[in-house]
Design a protein around this motif. Structure first.
Motif, PDB file in Angstrom:
ATOM      1  N   LEU A 179       0.833  -1.202   0.000  1.00  0.00           N
ATOM      2  CA  LEU A 179       0.000   0.000   0.000  1.00  0.00           C
ATOM      3  C   LEU A 179       0.870   1.255   0.000  1.00  0.00           C
ATOM      4  O   LEU A 179       0.563   2.241  -0.696  1.00  0.00           O
ATOM      5  CB  LEU A 179      -0.920  -0.002   1.222  1.00  0.00           C
ATOM      6  N   THR A 180       1.963   1.235   0.756  1.00  0.00           N
ATOM      7  CA  THR A 180       2.885   2.372   0.756  1.00  0.00           C
ATOM      8  C   THR A 180       3.488   2.565  -0.624  1.00  0.00           C
ATOM      9  O   THR A 180       3.630   3.703  -1.106  1.00  0.00           O
ATOM     10  CB  THR A 180       3.999   2.155   1.795  1.00  0.00           C
ATOM     11  N   GLU A 183       1.027   4.268  -2.892  1.00  0.00           N
ATOM     12  CA  GLU A 183       0.939   5.696  -2.587  1.00  0.00           C
ATOM     13  C   GLU A 183       2.128   6.464  -3.150  1.00  0.00           C
ATOM     14  O   GLU A 183       1.972   7.540  -3.743  1.00  0.00           O
ATOM     15  CB  GLU A 183       0.865   5.909  -1.075  1.00  0.00           C
ATOM     16  N   GLN A 184       3.303   5.912  -2.978  1.00  0.00           N
ATOM     17  CA  GLN A 184       4.523   6.599  -3.404  1.00  0.00           C
ATOM     18  C   GLN A 184       4.611   6.725  -4.922  1.00  0.00           C
ATOM     19  O   GLN A 184       5.266   7.652  -5.424  1.00  0.00           O
ATOM     20  CB  GLN A 184       5.754   5.857  -2.872  1.00  0.00           C
ATOM     21  N   ARG A 186       1.900   6.824  -7.122  1.00  0.00           N
ATOM     22  CA  ARG A 186       0.557   7.048  -7.653  1.00  0.00           C
ATOM     23  C   ARG A 186       0.571   7.812  -8.973  1.00  0.00           C
ATOM     24  O   ARG A 186      -0.393   7.755  -9.736  1.00  0.00           O
ATOM     25  CB  ARG A 186      -0.289   7.789  -6.621  1.00  0.00           C
ATOM     26  N   LYS A 253      -7.531   0.886  -1.147  1.00  0.00           N
ATOM     27  CA  LYS A 253      -6.468   1.848  -1.443  1.00  0.00           C
ATOM     28  C   LYS A 253      -6.551   2.332  -2.890  1.00  0.00           C
ATOM     29  O   LYS A 253      -6.333   3.522  -3.167  1.00  0.00           O
ATOM     30  CB  LYS A 253      -5.108   1.216  -1.167  1.00  0.00           C
ATOM     31  N   GLU A 256      -9.199   4.881  -2.874  1.00  0.00           N
ATOM     32  CA  GLU A 256      -8.730   6.093  -2.198  1.00  0.00           C
ATOM     33  C   GLU A 256      -7.811   6.916  -3.097  1.00  0.00           C
ATOM     34  O   GLU A 256      -7.902   8.149  -3.136  1.00  0.00           O
ATOM     35  CB  GLU A 256      -7.985   5.692  -0.924  1.00  0.00           C
ATOM     36  N   LEU A 257      -6.945   6.238  -3.840  1.00  0.00           N
ATOM     37  CA  LEU A 257      -6.012   6.930  -4.735  1.00  0.00           C
ATOM     38  C   LEU A 257      -6.637   7.296  -6.074  1.00  0.00           C
ATOM     39  O   LEU A 257      -5.987   7.906  -6.922  1.00  0.00           O
ATOM     40  CB  LEU A 257      -4.773   6.049  -4.965  1.00  0.00           C
TER      41      LEU A 257
END
Length: 584
Positions: A179-180, A183-184, A186, A253, A256-257
């Motif tokens: 998940l990190t 995010e990094q 995206r 996720k 969310e993104l």
């Protein structure tokens, strides 16, 4: 001239990035030892897997998808699109799990196509660089490279080749890192391989997931109930529900993104179930080439591109995943070896396939079975009509001799071509690359001598013990890529009463001596988390690093030998492995 060349390269790089930005993200989630029947979408009412099931509702579900009977061969076939014997994967440990270095992987292709690539979890296709994930196209790696681990709660792991400590239950932790990563990156297309290591044994799962199954009698059982171990099944199903929860976290996720609509999510498992439990009456389990040992879930979602509720009856296999994902994304393949797999993209896009009599071969432990759309010829030469007899109960080889003969001839041809490429040779373990200076040599890859023993039957998560004499020693067969000085660290345990042994590490004419001066005597752990009796996995200890000093290594093949020259106590020490770091 130089300025013009730099401008040209920059424009090509920019074009690659722009092109990649238009391509979908890819997330591949692989379960370990989860059978076809371990999902509620396949009719198992013993558990609930709503998040995994949603991939079928919102995308496609494959009815007859096949993998290998055990872990590392399936992973090799997914990575390459080729049958595992071609990549010389012939074992699940002690080096036989390694994928030949001349094989190019799906991650190589996505990295070349401008994707950020990462793998999180169980690798099982080689530990030492360049067999390591970071040498096979994955820019980021967090997990463990062995076939299985001895404890799933805050275990020792690695991050890009360096030792770290996990945080909490292992697949929750692996998912956190995935998940990190999402995010990094995206703003960049990603290829994320989330290789979860459950429900592989040891059977461990957090209380919050196990309480539903504790003492549950389970309405659906294996059809030979006397063979089923209920504690094992209960733990496996709880582990599967934990997997489902983590899949739900990944899907949340993506929402969310705001990248869900531009992300392909693919879910499958690496072999049949690791225990006798409900699997819709199929014969066989993990380790067998029968239907129950090799039939796996395959669910694929890509909103707006793959019609929701698509059901695909055509047979397919792990070898098809590389060509399929490259086809869907427009990424160009790297390497020119012939593929065994075919693209399933037309089926996913709703096109009707032309009639075919495709054959898919399953191999393990000198046994080969072949599957067509209608038939399976098993490793003993028995023929089954899988449409009329999905449980492989009635051999029809005498009623259908032409079909049996045709499939037997195909197996013989496959053995003479594909299987003949597999060479069961002892390949040395690679050491010493400047781009990856740290090499791990675990006990799994070592050889005990003179009474030294492994802590468990399975090498994968074992350590060396019972080192009581100067005749005892441990060796690693290595191939040193770069000559030079290496800092040597041994992961050890030694009670206070045995402190004082002098040990020597040698390779060719070079020797390094050190003395054990500090006690470190941790207890065995892992049993406190077990929900069922463990199989071949060793219990584990929290070993401590001991720096031995610097050892000169010459380029080329050699044997690292760890021995004791003086033993004042009853034992030398217990050894989890060596770490060799090439000095600048």
């Amino acid at each position: 001239m130089l300025t013009r060349l730099m401008m040209t390269l920059a424009s090509l790089t920019a074009a690659t990035v722009v092109q990649a930005a238009d391509r979908p993200n890819v997330i591949v989630i692989l379960a370990d030892d989860q059978g076809w029947g371990d999902l509620s979408v396949h009719g198992n009412t013993n558990l609930s897997t709503p998040h995994i099931d949603s991939l079928a509702r919102d995308g496609a579900i494959f009815d007859r998808f096949y993998v290998c009977p055990v872990c590392s061969p399936t992973r090799a076939e997914f990575l390459t699109g080729r049958y595992h014997p071609r990549g010389n994967v012939w074992n699940v440990s002690t080096g036989g799990e390694r994928l030949d270095l001349d094989e190019r992987t799906i991650a190589d292709a996505f990295a070349a196509g401008g994707y950020a690539t990462a793998a999180f979890g169980k690798w099982h296709n080689g530990m030492q660089y360049p067999y390591h994930p970071n040498g096979r196209g994955f820019q980021e790696y967090y997990g463990f490279c062995s076939g299985h681990w001895g404890d799933y709660f805050s275990p020792p792991l690695e991050h890009n080749g360096k030792p770290v400590r996990g945080n909490g239950f292992i697949i929750d932790d692996l998912t956190d890192h995935a998940l990190t990563f999402l995010e990094q990156h995206r703003q960049q297309p990603v290829f994320c391989y989330l290789a979860l290591n459950t429900p592989h044994s040891p059977m461990q799962v957090p209380d919050s997931f196990y309480k539903k199954f504790d003492n549950n009698e389970l309405p659906l059982r294996y059809h030979g109930k006397e063979r089923e171990e209920l504690d094992h099944t209960r733990a496996a199903l709880a582990m599967c529900e934990n997997i489902d929860w983590n899949v739900g976290r990944v899907l949340a996720k993506l929402n969310e993104l705001k990248i869900a609509d531009n992300t392909i999510v693919l879910y499958f498992s690496d072999n049949g179930p690791n225990g006798w439990r409900w699997n819709d009456g199929m014969r066989g389990r993990k380790g067998t080439t029968d239907e129950g040992g090799v039939r796996s879930p395959l669910l694929v979602r890509w909103p707006g591109q793959i019609p929701a509720g698509t059901k695909i009856p055509q047979i397919s296999a792990a070898i098809d995943l590389l060509p399929t994902l490259l086809d869907l994304t427009g990424v160009q393949r790297v390497g020119d070896k012939p593929l065994d797999g075919v693209s399933l993209a037309p089926l996913l896009r709703g096109k009707t396939a032309e009639p075919t009599d495709r054959m898919i071969f399953s191999h393990w432990a000198n046994k080969v079975s072949v599957r067509t759309q209608q038939y399976r010829l098993d490793a003993a030469g028995r023929l089954y009509d899988m449409l009329a007899d999905p449980g492989q109960q009635t051999d029809i080889s005498k009623q259908q001799p032409d079909v049996a003969a045709r499939l037997a001839a195909a197996v013989k041809d496959w053995e003479g071509t594909v299987l003949a490429e597999m060479v069961r040779e002892e390949r040395p373990f690679t050491v010493g690359y400047h781009e990856f200076p740290v090499t791990q040599l675990p006990a799994r890859d070592g050889i005990p001598h003179g009474g030294v023993e492994r802590s468990g039957k399975a090498p994968n998560c074992s350590f060396f013990t019972n080192w009581t004499t100067t005749e005892g020693r441990i060796t690693w067969i290595v191939d040193v890529h770069t000559a030079g000085a290496y800092e040597v660290v041994v992961d050890y345990a030694c009670p206070a009463v045995d402190v004082g042994s002098t040990i020597e590490l040698s390779c060719g004419p070079h020797r390094l001596k050190a003395r054990i001066v500090e006690a470190h005597d941790p207890p065995l752990r892992g049993h406190e988390h077990d929900r069922a009796s463990r199989g071949s996995e060793s219990y584990v200890k929290d070993f401590q690093p001991l720096t031995l000093g610097e050892l000169q290594l010459d380029r080329g093949p050699g044997t690292l030998t760890l021995r004791a020259t003086d033993i004042p106590g009853k034992n030398v020490m217990e050894v989890r492995g060596l770490w060799l770091t090439l000095k600048p």
